[in-house]
Scaffold this active site. Structure first.
Site, short mmCIF file in Angstrom:
data_model
loop_
_atom_site.label_atom_id
_atom_site.label_comp_id
_atom_site.label_asym_id
_atom_site.label_seq_id
_atom_site.Cartn_x
_atom_site.Cartn_y
_atom_site.Cartn_z
N TYR A 229 -31.11 46.22 21.26
CA TYR A 229 -30.77 45.97 19.86
C TYR A 229 -31.07 47.21 19.02
O TYR A 229 -30.26 47.64 18.20
CB TYR A 229 -31.59 44.78 19.38
CG TYR A 229 -31.32 44.37 17.95
CD1 TYR A 229 -30.22 43.58 17.63
CD2 TYR A 229 -32.18 44.74 16.93
CE1 TYR A 229 -29.98 43.18 16.32
CE2 TYR A 229 -31.96 44.35 15.62
CZ TYR A 229 -30.85 43.57 15.32
OH TYR A 229 -30.62 43.19 14.02
N SER B 152 -31.32 48.09 11.07
CA SER B 152 -32.61 47.43 11.32
C SER B 152 -33.68 48.50 11.40
O SER B 152 -33.39 49.66 11.76
CB SER B 152 -32.57 46.65 12.64
OG SER B 152 -33.86 46.23 13.03
N LYS C 226 -28.60 49.58 16.72
CA LYS C 226 -28.80 49.77 15.29
C LYS C 226 -29.00 51.25 14.94
O LYS C 226 -28.65 51.68 13.84
CB LYS C 226 -29.98 48.92 14.81
CG LYS C 226 -29.71 47.43 14.86
CD LYS C 226 -28.46 47.04 14.06
CE LYS C 226 -28.24 45.55 14.01
NZ LYS C 226 -27.09 45.16 13.17
#
Length: 268
Positions: A173, A160, A177
């Protein structure tokens, strides 16, 4: 910035190989592919002649995805990505159904928390890393030992833009990533020369998973993108299909940012 999900169109024609094309004989295992980015990748691979084994937590959604992809081209294996028994079963089913697993796409992911990491529940952080990173390593290990070690292949990890630049409120998150990007580098080094390993770092893609980032304010969100729109699963499907093709035969250890030009405005 999250980047996975969106239910396949049940009325869509099966994603069989394009007219005139020959089946490739290659097989891909795509995790988290009952909808959204994972489904978009699986559809792109089937359309070019590959067969796919797809995983997902929702058995009904998985069945619908298999039907849309074409039951003769796809096999579904329900389960949770972080479950080691599920990882083993998915690879076993690929070998049983198709006799090989040339490609692996680690797409399964979660983002159950939104807010600053100063207040992040560490148990939630562990869950995010277990699903987003450790499971990817588990699938890579099992695919390597089952087929790729002796026969070669390629892996694509879905990272991401949150993993290559700080993103407000999705820190957990983003950290996971970023770890996925480094996992890509490590696997590329260790699995060479027979297996190429690359990552894709999408910006916001219009999926159920990322809906909180644009629903009700899409015009405002799009304003940050020089190409004038948010991503769609097909954008990532095309990028993954390229990285899993012979056209990318001299590319490994790279993270391809697919962001509609977002980073141009960020000055990154």
């Amino acid at each position: 910035m999250p980047d996975t999900s969106a239910t396949p169109d049940a009325s869509a024609k099966p994603a069989t190989p394009a007219q005139g094309s020959e089946p490739s004989g290659k097989v891909a295992l795509v995790t988290g592919a009952s909808r959204g980015i994972g489904y978009g990748i699986a559809r792109a691979l089937v359309a070019r002649g590959d067969r796919v084994v797809i995983t997902g937590r929702n058995e009904d959604a998985l069945k619908q995805a298999v039907e849309s992809l074409g039951p003769d081209r796809a096999v579904g294996v329900p389960g949770k990505a972080h479950d080691e028994a599920h990882q083993a079963l998915a690879v076993e089913r690929a070998m049983e159904a198709f006799g090989r697993v040339d490609y692996l796409v680690n797409n399964a992911g979660t983002n159950p928390v939104f807010g600053p990491i100063a207040d992040l529940d560490l148990a939630v952080a562990r869950k995010v890393f277990e699903t987003n990173v450790v499971s990817a390593l588990g699938f890579a290990q099992r695919t390597w030992h089952a087929w790729q070690k002796d026969n070669g292949g390629a892996i694509v990890n879905i990272a991401s833009v949150a993993g290559v630049a700080a993103s407000p409120f999705v820190g957990a998150y983003g950290m996971s990533k970023a770890a996925m990007v480094n996992l890509t580098l490590q696997l590329a080094h260790e699995f060479a020369p027979g297996v190429r390993v690359n990552a894709i770092a999408p910006a916001v893609v219009k999926t159920k998973f990322a809906a909180a980032l644009y629903e009700g304010r899409e015009e405002e969100a799009v304003a940050s993108y020089p190409l004038g729109r948010l991503g769609v699963p097909e954008d990532i499907g095309g990028a993954a299909a390229f990285l899993l093709s012979d056209a990318a035969a001299w590319i490994t250890g790279q993270t391809l940012v697919v962001d509609g030009g977002l980073f141009l405005n960020a000055g990154v």
